[in-house]
Design a protein around this motif. Structure first.
Motif: not given
Ligand SMILES: Nc1ncnc2c1ncn2[C@@H]1O[C@H](COP(=O)(O)OP(=O)(O)O)[C@@H](O)[C@H]1O
Ligand SMILES: CC(=O)OP(=O)(O)O
Ligand SMILES: [Mg+2]
Length: 408
Positions: A253-259
């Protein structure tokens, strides 16, 4: 043709992994391996085809460019037609990594099966597309030969419910979102081999560590797969050469939300840009070991890999309630005494003790006689396992043919 003038009959095995294409020819009657080979460096400027005969003599080591798996398939087909003109290919068996909910047992390949497998590519995007391409090519070339799919997930089909399921809403489980496990053909082979060299394996609690480009481990109780590190896809479990292994779902989720990236781009990151490569810049553990003395990133990658292996073995042993035997297999497991030593040192608390000299020699048994757990190396042979399933299916097919002929 053989000495007696009859046509020799072979089973051809095609094992397409994430990094290589392995193949082998077995005599259909006695299951002796006549030839084995592999093509590496596909889609790189350094393609290589190697061929070994039944006496382990290397016959061919040819550099060539293979643009893709089809090129590699054509090279195998042309080698067969040049060297085995008068032989019969009785059946062709393939390793298929993922067959989803409905396909685990080895089975005959039909157009319908290929269409169903094409729908499952998203579950094994680094394996299934090439596997399907290869099957199509070989079916074109050998249209009258039966072709058989041997699934990596078959071995794990008896995992208990409390291990097989993810704690996710039922809706997803019904869609097939469950833990499948992989490298099953390798585990099945290792167990058969172990049964020949050691008595009473049904009573033993075992862990098999298949460490290669793709790495996984499985716990075995009563000779059945009990738990394993990989889940729904070969991305899970331990970190691997270029795959991340298990992550906190929050990391995704971190990767998807920040990139600003697509799901397909994320797939490439998790499968080809993560693991050892992401930490050290190098995907090959053998190379990493060379640099680990002076390069901090290589040392970190090596330590992370071994730590994760220790943690996985500890967890699998706890889940099974003990451990009698630990078996190393796969390119790394079979050949790297350093990795085996580092992993087993981390397991000293469980009574595991290696004999340094036996480990160094990559002996069949590498544990110290005072070790609480027997530690072994068993070189895997997925090709043999595929050939064996293919032979069984050919026999049952012949039997059912004969039965239906009788009815007529
Ligand atoms: N002596 C060794 N030390 C460390 N790693 C090794 C050694 N020999 C082979 N390997 C590693 O084994 C891996 C290949 O494993 P293998 O099981 O043959 O591959 P695949 O997963 O493609 O079937 C490579 O990462 C290679 O670096
Ligand atoms: C399932 C899997 O990871 O296979 P491989 O080791 O061939 O990549
Ligand atoms: Mg492999």
């Amino acid at each position: 043709m053989n000495g007696s003038g009859s046509v020799e009959s072979f089973i051809l095995v095609i094992n397409s992994g994430s990094s290589s294409l392995k193949f082998a020819l077995y005599h259909s009657l006695n299951m002796h391996r006549q030839w084995s080979g592999q093509i590496t460096g596909i889609a790189t400027p350094h393609g290589l085809m190697e061929l070994t005969d039944s006496h382990q003599r290397v016959h061919l080591c040819d550099e060539a460019i293979y643009r893709n798996q089809e090129d590699a398939a054509l090279a195998i087909i042309s080698w067969i037609s040049n060297n085995h003109k008068f032989c019969e290919i009785a059946g062709i068996g393939y390793r298929i990594v993922q067959g989803g909910k409905y396909h685990r047992k080895p089975e005959l390949i039909t157009d319908a099966l290929l269409s169903e497998l094409a729908e499952l590519i998203y579950l094994a995007p680094d394996h299934l597309p090439d596997e399907l391409r290869l099957i199509r090519k070989f079916r074109e070339e050998f249209p009258k030969t039966p072709h058989f799919a041997c699934f990596d997930t078959f071995f794990h089909q008896d995992m208990p419910e409390h291990i097989k399921n993810y704690p996710l809403p039922e809706k997803f489980r019904n869609q097939g979102l469950v833990r499948y496990g992989f490298h099953g053909l390798s585990y099945e082979y290792v167990l058969q081999k172990l049964d020949k060299e050691c008595s009473g394996i049904h009573q033993k609690k075992m862990i098999i560590a298949h460490l290669g480009i793709g790495s996984s481990m499985t716990s075995v109780s009563d000779c059945k797969g009990f738990d394993t590190t990989m889940g729904i896809s070969p991305l899970g479990g331990m970190m691997m050469s270029t795959r991340s292994g298990d992550l906190d779902p929050g990391a995704i989720l971190f990767i998807l939300k920040n990139n600003d990236i697509t799901v397909e781009e994320l797939e490439v990151i998790l499968s080809r840009q993560s693991g050892l490569k992401a930490i050290s810049g190098i995907a090959d553990l053998q190379e990493i070991i060379k640099y680990a003395g002076e390069d901090a990133k290589s040392k970190l990658a090596l330590d992370m890999f071994c730590y994760q292996a220790v943690k996985s073995i500890g967890a699998l042993a706890a889940g099974m309630g003990g451990l009698d035997m630990l078996i190393f297999t796969g390119g790394i497991g079979e050949h790297s005494s350093l990795i085996r030593e580092q992993i087993c040192t981390g397991l000293a608390f469980m009574g595991i003790r290696l004999d340094r000299s036996l480990n160094h020699q990559s002996n069949r048994i590498i544990s110290h006689r005072d070790s609480g757990v027997n530690v072994r190396i068993i070189p895997t042979n997925e090709e043999w396992m595929i050939a064996s399933h293919t032979k069984n299916l050919l026999q049952t097919q012949n039997l059912s043919c004969r039965k239906s002929q009788k009815k007529l």
